[in-house]
Motif scaffolding. Structure first.
Motif, PDB file in Angstrom:
ATOM      1  N   VAL A  85      36.897  26.723  39.464  1.00  0.00           N
ATOM      2  CA  VAL A  85      37.575  27.601  38.508  1.00  0.00           C
ATOM      3  C   VAL A  85      37.367  27.024  37.105  1.00  0.00           C
ATOM      4  O   VAL A  85      37.186  27.763  36.136  1.00  0.00           O
ATOM      5  CB  VAL A  85      39.074  27.729  38.845  1.00  0.00           C
ATOM      6  N   ASP A  96      47.958  31.896  39.628  1.00  0.00           N
ATOM      7  CA  ASP A  96      47.464  32.706  38.516  1.00  0.00           C
ATOM      8  C   ASP A  96      46.892  31.767  37.459  1.00  0.00           C
ATOM      9  O   ASP A  96      47.567  30.814  37.050  1.00  0.00           O
ATOM     10  CB  ASP A  96      48.592  33.535  37.891  1.00  0.00           C
ATOM     11  N   THR A 137      43.518  37.311  33.364  1.00  0.00           N
ATOM     12  CA  THR A 137      44.240  36.407  34.257  1.00  0.00           C
ATOM     13  C   THR A 137      43.682  36.563  35.660  1.00  0.00           C
ATOM     14  O   THR A 137      43.694  37.656  36.223  1.00  0.00           O
ATOM     15  CB  THR A 137      45.744  36.735  34.263  1.00  0.00           C
ATOM     16  N   TYR A 138      43.168  35.469  36.207  1.00  0.00           N
ATOM     17  CA  TYR A 138      42.638  35.453  37.565  1.00  0.00           C
ATOM     18  C   TYR A 138      43.764  35.124  38.538  1.00  0.00           C
ATOM     19  O   TYR A 138      44.653  34.346  38.218  1.00  0.00           O
ATOM     20  CB  TYR A 138      41.540  34.395  37.716  1.00  0.00           C
ATOM     21  N   THR A 139      43.704  35.685  39.736  1.00  0.00           N
ATOM     22  CA  THR A 139      44.681  35.409  40.769  1.00  0.00           C
ATOM     23  C   THR A 139      43.944  34.968  42.027  1.00  0.00           C
ATOM     24  O   THR A 139      43.019  35.649  42.471  1.00  0.00           O
ATOM     25  CB  THR A 139      45.527  36.657  41.075  1.00  0.00           C
ATOM     26  N   PHE A 140      44.359  33.820  42.576  1.00  0.00           N
ATOM     27  CA  PHE A 140      43.709  33.266  43.763  1.00  0.00           C
ATOM     28  C   PHE A 140      44.747  32.935  44.826  1.00  0.00           C
ATOM     29  O   PHE A 140      45.861  32.532  44.502  1.00  0.00           O
ATOM     30  CB  PHE A 140      42.955  31.968  43.422  1.00  0.00           C
ATOM     31  N   ASN A 168      39.969  35.610  46.231  1.00  0.00           N
ATOM     32  CA  ASN A 168      40.130  36.118  44.873  1.00  0.00           C
ATOM     33  C   ASN A 168      40.939  37.412  44.927  1.00  0.00           C
ATOM     34  O   ASN A 168      40.481  38.414  45.451  1.00  0.00           O
ATOM     35  CB  ASN A 168      38.763  36.352  44.238  1.00  0.00           C
ATOM     36  N   THR A 177      42.191  38.861  42.099  1.00  0.00           N
ATOM     37  CA  THR A 177      42.193  39.408  40.744  1.00  0.00           C
ATOM     38  C   THR A 177      41.956  40.911  40.799  1.00  0.00           C
ATOM     39  O   THR A 177      40.990  41.372  41.396  1.00  0.00           O
ATOM     40  CB  THR A 177      41.089  38.749  39.901  1.00  0.00           C
ATOM     41  N   GLN A 218      41.415  43.794  35.518  1.00  0.00           N
ATOM     42  CA  GLN A 218      41.181  42.590  34.714  1.00  0.00           C
ATOM     43  C   GLN A 218      39.694  42.432  34.404  1.00  0.00           C
ATOM     44  O   GLN A 218      39.316  42.054  33.301  1.00  0.00           O
ATOM     45  CB  GLN A 218      41.705  41.348  35.448  1.00  0.00           C
ATOM     46  N   TYR A 219      38.833  42.730  35.387  1.00  0.00           N
ATOM     47  CA  TYR A 219      37.392  42.629  35.155  1.00  0.00           C
ATOM     48  C   TYR A 219      36.915  43.706  34.187  1.00  0.00           C
ATOM     49  O   TYR A 219      36.009  43.481  33.393  1.00  0.00           O
ATOM     50  CB  TYR A 219      36.632  42.707  36.478  1.00  0.00           C
TER      51      TYR A 219
END
Length: 143
Positions: free
Chosen positions: A17, A53, A60-63, A84, A86, A90-91
């Motif tokens: 990350v 997050d 903001t990425y969420t994993f 993933n 996300t 978001q993308y």
């Protein structure tokens, strides 16, 4: 026996990350890494099932942690250890930021770099090639 817990800064680095563990530690200290809506310190441990997050502006990425890796992984192995979560919005935001980076250049950034100039000219060429701009002279022929 595989590990059951890992420091969050080390986990973020192992999962690629962040490029270095120092950058991952700094992100935690600046409040850009959250678990359950609460910012975490670099020493916080993660275990399988935790949702993390990571705010890397503008998105903001969420994993979700699936497993704890024994050490830093190759990029192809990362999906075996994290999921993933996300959202696609978001993308889309990231893509819009890339495109609008040409138009809405922030004040104080100075002159565009060579790379910025090349990307802008490539964007313009693609726009003209796709007939992005209409030919308005055809409207006069209808009279």
């Amino acid at each position: 026996m595989p590990k059951q817990e890992e420091r969050i800064d080390k986990w973020l680095w192992c999962m690629r990350v962040f490029k270095t563990r120092t950058i991952a530690t700094d992100a935690c200290k600046k409040g850009r890494v959250m678990m359950g809506g609460v910012t975490v310190k670099p020493s916080r441990t993660v275990k399988p099932g935790d949702v993390i997050d990571v705010r890397k502006p503008p998105i903001t990425y969420t994993f979700r942690v699936l497993e704890i890796a024994p050490n830093r992984l190759g990029a192809r192995l990362v999906p075996d250890y994290l999921e993933n979560l996300t959202p696609p919005s978001q993308y889309e935001l990231l893509e819009m930021t890339k495109i609008s980076g040409f138009v809405d250049r922030q004040k104080g950034l100075g002159r565009p770099t060579k790379r910025d100039s090349r990307e802008l000219s490539r964007f313009k060429e693609e726009s003209y090639a796709d007939n992005f701009f209409l030919d308005w002279e055809d409207d006069d022929d209808d009279d």
